[in-house]
Design a protein around this motif. Structure first.
Motif: not given
Length: 77
Positions: A1-2, A17-19, A21, A24, A56, A58-59
């Motif tokens: 998740m970013i 959101g996700s890379p 994607g 959210l 979430h 997070l990355t």
């Protein structure tokens, strides 16, 4: 998740959101009322980041870079 941040003392915006994607969820929250309470702002931001990471995983966290104008006083930033 970013997690992306648009930081401001009065109202910090965020999106999750996700890379590759869709976003959210997104929102905003106040950090503090003015530069003299910035210590409180750091605490609020840390608590927000801690909660988001726990919920979430997070990355990445992406935030804007402060652009200092010639008219800004250095001690305000």
């Amino acid at each position: 998740m970013i997690l992306t941040l648009d930081q401001s003392l009065s109202n910090t915006g965020w999106a999750l959101g996700s890379p590759g994607g869709e976003v959210l969820t997104a929102g905003s929250f106040p950090l503090c009322e003015g530069i003299k309470q910035r210590g409180q702002g750091f605490r609020v931001l840390f608590q927000f980041l801690d909660r988001m990471h726990k919920e979430h995983a997070l990355t990445e966290i992406v935030h804007e870079q402060v652009v200092q104008k010639r008219t800004d006083k250095r001690e305000k930033l």
